[in-house]
Design a protein around this motif. Structure first.
Motif, mmCIF file in Angstrom:
data_model
loop_
_atom_site.group_PDB
_atom_site.id
_atom_site.type_symbol
_atom_site.label_atom_id
_atom_site.label_comp_id
_atom_site.label_asym_id
_atom_site.label_seq_id
_atom_site.Cartn_x
_atom_site.Cartn_y
_atom_site.Cartn_z
ATOM 1 N N ALA A 260 10.563 26.017 -37.449
ATOM 2 C CA ALA A 260 9.674 27.143 -38.104
ATOM 3 C C ALA A 260 8.885 27.831 -36.862
ATOM 4 C CB ALA A 260 8.766 26.806 -39.462
ATOM 5 N N GLN A 261 8.390 26.925 -36.242
ATOM 6 C CA GLN A 261 7.400 27.339 -34.917
ATOM 7 C C GLN A 261 8.119 27.717 -33.880
ATOM 8 O OE1 GLN A 261 4.136 28.007 -35.806
ATOM 9 N NE2 GLN A 261 4.749 27.224 -37.862
ATOM 10 N N GLY A 262 9.457 28.049 -34.034
ATOM 11 C CA GLY A 262 9.972 28.416 -32.741
ATOM 12 C C GLY A 262 10.227 27.478 -31.531
ATOM 13 N N GLY B 213 9.324 25.029 -28.548
ATOM 14 C CA GLY B 213 8.315 24.909 -27.571
ATOM 15 C C GLY B 213 9.015 24.488 -26.413
ATOM 16 N N PRO C 28 6.868 22.787 -31.784
ATOM 17 C CA PRO C 28 5.296 22.886 -31.382
ATOM 18 C C PRO C 28 4.480 22.652 -32.894
ATOM 19 C CG PRO C 28 7.042 24.975 -31.030
ATOM 20 C CD PRO C 28 7.694 23.673 -31.901
ATOM 21 N N ASP C 29 4.160 21.604 -33.044
ATOM 22 C CA ASP C 29 3.373 21.242 -34.371
ATOM 23 C C ASP C 29 1.942 20.675 -33.585
ATOM 24 O OD1 ASP C 29 3.957 18.695 -33.728
ATOM 25 O OD2 ASP C 29 5.258 18.436 -35.622
ATOM 26 N N LYS C 30 1.129 20.039 -34.579
ATOM 27 C CA LYS C 30 -0.271 19.628 -33.896
ATOM 28 C C LYS C 30 0.140 18.190 -33.552
ATOM 29 C CE LYS C 30 -3.054 22.084 -37.650
ATOM 30 N NZ LYS C 30 -3.844 21.916 -38.686
#
Length: 200
Positions: free
Chosen positions: A74-76, A78, A171-173
């Motif tokens: 979902a965040q592409g 990284g 790309p997550d926390k």
């Protein structure tokens, strides 16, 4: 499961699919790495393999598994140029293919070593081993499948077992999750994803 939930999962994946590049190279094959003609073609078709695999998962019956795939993409992408040595949990996610539109396996153990230049899946019967090298926006992987009662085999020793692909950071926390993506694998699926989660 309600039709609303099923539709929601499908919409999540459809949104992810819409974000995929129409045409691009996944990562540049580093200088000095010699690939077979077939594997060169697989790398050129990397994003086509990914998009096709994601599209096929839209009809997968498991909502939870579709949500897992959404979380990975979902965040592409990284971008990274290296991955740290250490022990990782790893699971294979098979996108698309003739057998099933989506299969998510349990976590097993993988290891990155030798200054981020080697990766090994070290548990369960079907394993893989290979080399890693920086490739501009990703880490390039080339290696081979083998079985638990065998010694690791080198890329090029058996074309049917050869693998090529790229590692991106998810790309997550947590900053501890990665995707090793293998375009058009030899068997079963359209696009394989090895999710890597650093243990420490």
């Amino acid at each position: 499961m309600s039709n609303c939930l099923k539709s929601g999962a499908a919409l999540l994946l459809a949104a992810v699919l819409a974000l995929q590049p129409l045409s691009a190279l996944a990562c540049t094959v580093p200088d000095g790495v010699t690939l077979s003609e077939n594997d060169q073609e697989r790398m050129v078709d990397f994003f086509r393999s990914r998009s096709q695999g994601l599209a096929e998962t839209l009809i997968a019956p498991s909502y939870n598994e579709r949500v897992d795939v959404h979380a990975l993409f979902a965040q592409g992408d990284g971008y990274i140029d290296a991955i740290a040595d250490g022990d990782y949990l790893c699971r294979t996610v098979k996108l698309g293919g003739a057998i099933s539109p989506l299969v998510v396996y349990p976590y097993f153990d993988c290891r990155i070593s030798k200054g981020g230049t080697r990766i090994d899946k070290i548990t369960v019967s079907q394993r893989f081993s290979g080399r890693l090298q920086s490739a501009e926006t990703a880490v390039f992987y080339w290696g081979a499948l083998y079985y638990g009662d065998e010694q690791p085999i080198a890329y090029g020793a058996d074309a049917d077992r050869d693998q090529v692909g790229c590692i991106y950071r998810v790309p997550d926390k947590t900053a501890k999750r990665y995707r090793l993506e293998l375009p058009y694998p030899r068997y079963e699926s359209t696009h394989d994803v090895i999710e890597l989660v650093r243990k420490d």
